[in-house]
Write a protein that holds these residues in place. Sequence first.
Motif, PDB file in Angstrom:
ATOM      1  N   VAL A 374       0.828  -1.207   0.000  1.00  0.00           N
ATOM      2  CA  VAL A 374       0.000   0.000   0.000  1.00  0.00           C
ATOM      3  C   VAL A 374       0.864   1.260   0.000  1.00  0.00           C
ATOM      4  O   VAL A 374       0.521   2.264  -0.645  1.00  0.00           O
ATOM      5  N   GLY A 375       1.976   1.217   0.703  1.00  0.00           N
ATOM      6  CA  GLY A 375       2.861   2.381   0.725  1.00  0.00           C
ATOM      7  C   GLY A 375       3.480   2.643  -0.637  1.00  0.00           C
ATOM      8  O   GLY A 375       3.468   3.781  -1.136  1.00  0.00           O
ATOM      9  N   TYR A 376       3.989   1.589  -1.251  1.00  0.00           N
ATOM     10  CA  TYR A 376       4.608   1.737  -2.566  1.00  0.00           C
ATOM     11  C   TYR A 376       3.577   2.169  -3.613  1.00  0.00           C
ATOM     12  O   TYR A 376       3.827   3.078  -4.412  1.00  0.00           O
ATOM     13  N   ALA A 377       2.411   1.505  -3.613  1.00  0.00           N
ATOM     14  CA  ALA A 377       1.382   1.833  -4.602  1.00  0.00           C
ATOM     15  C   ALA A 377       0.926   3.280  -4.472  1.00  0.00           C
ATOM     16  O   ALA A 377       0.731   3.974  -5.480  1.00  0.00           O
ATOM     17  N   PHE A 378       0.747   3.741  -3.241  1.00  0.00           N
ATOM     18  CA  PHE A 378       0.281   5.110  -3.025  1.00  0.00           C
ATOM     19  C   PHE A 378       1.305   6.120  -3.543  1.00  0.00           C
ATOM     20  O   PHE A 378       0.978   6.991  -4.365  1.00  0.00           O
ATOM     21  N   PHE A 379       2.526   6.014  -3.110  1.00  0.00           N
ATOM     22  CA  PHE A 379       3.518   7.036  -3.444  1.00  0.00           C
ATOM     23  C   PHE A 379       3.987   6.945  -4.896  1.00  0.00           C
ATOM     24  O   PHE A 379       4.223   7.972  -5.531  1.00  0.00           O
TER      25      PHE A 379
END
Length: 417
Positions: A374-379
């Motif tokens: 989720v962190g990678y996808a968001f940023f």
Amino acid sequence: MDKKKKGMFDTGLTTFMVLATSLVMLMTPGLAFFYGGLGDKKSILNIMMQSFVSMGVTSVIWFAFGYSLCFSGNMAQGNDFYGIIGNFNKVFYHGVTPSTLFSPDKRFPEYLFIAYQMMFAIITPALITGAFINRVSFKAYIYFLIFWQIFVYYPFVHMVWGGGLLAHWGVFDFAGGITVHATAGFAALASVYFVGKRHQKTDPNNIPLVAIGTALLWFGWYGFNAGSELALNAITISAFVNTDMAASFAAVTWLILEWHTGNKKPTFIGLMTGSVAGLATITPAAGYVSISSAAIIGIIAAFGCFLAVRFKEYKGWDDALDVWGIHGMGGVIGTLCLGLFASSTINPSIPDGLLMGGNGMLLLKEAVAILLAVGYAFFFTLLIFKVINKFIPVKVPVTTQEVGLDMCLHGETARNL
């Protein structure tokens, strides 16, 4: 002569995989109907076209190099890129023929696996579009569709399903809680953050169209989950039944929640939204949990996703069709539930979850993996939009939103609704 020695296909399994692939393909038109009915009547065609165009564009890049980057090479053999992405050995399906077996123990054509996984690649970025309806130009979306798959979807598919880093570490994801729903859902939230709010919010324009879309999604989800076993056995049956159980329990629970909160009325939209929340949430655990656990996961899905949607409304985020609340949080909740309810009795390939007698390591690994996703996808989604916006305006002008994207961007309109 023994069929295995002759290299022949397992006819039953091959037929099953053809059916499963066809069911997953049907989900993308189902998504188009689902989103089209929920969206603005002046932009129905634009909304639906964003799903349908993925079927064409994704198929092209999957053939060129997408399949190879996802499923060629692995970390154990040291022939991928640090366990993050595959290699180029199977670009343009190099070395694969109609008679190539997928594997010695799964005796169906590799072409079928290519097509099956391509259907996942098609629908995943299409899920994101429900968040930014009526705001993003079609040209910018095409570039986003391509770059997001290459830099977000492909790495996580390889890491989880292609023998990459997360699979090597012991992370499980039966049918896409991490790779599909969590990445798409949090990419949707990032897109809302980037493009901002719509000029004018609208009510669903055609609820029966939403019902058709929901029916196709639910129907296709059996292929999405049960087909992910890539075999015909007891696990396949568990995944099939668990899919329906979670969706049904989530739909009823959502209906009850809605009936006793807000306007205190049960709505058809709420019933359908609840079912999709259950479907998304059971996806990572479908082939790893018991039927009773699937029912509990469905109830948890309804409560968790319902609260996520309410939180979105409280924060004022204009995630138009609740992609983050349903798919993003559904993927997160389902992945964590996998760490709680996984049963080695149901599927011997996985250790027991925390509530099934495990030591908690599976839950820890699933939690780390979902946080990474989720962190990678968001940023990275934010980064992709910012880069595209340097060359092509991502957000359409207010006047285009008022007139409608169908006429302004495509020169055509749906019939009067």
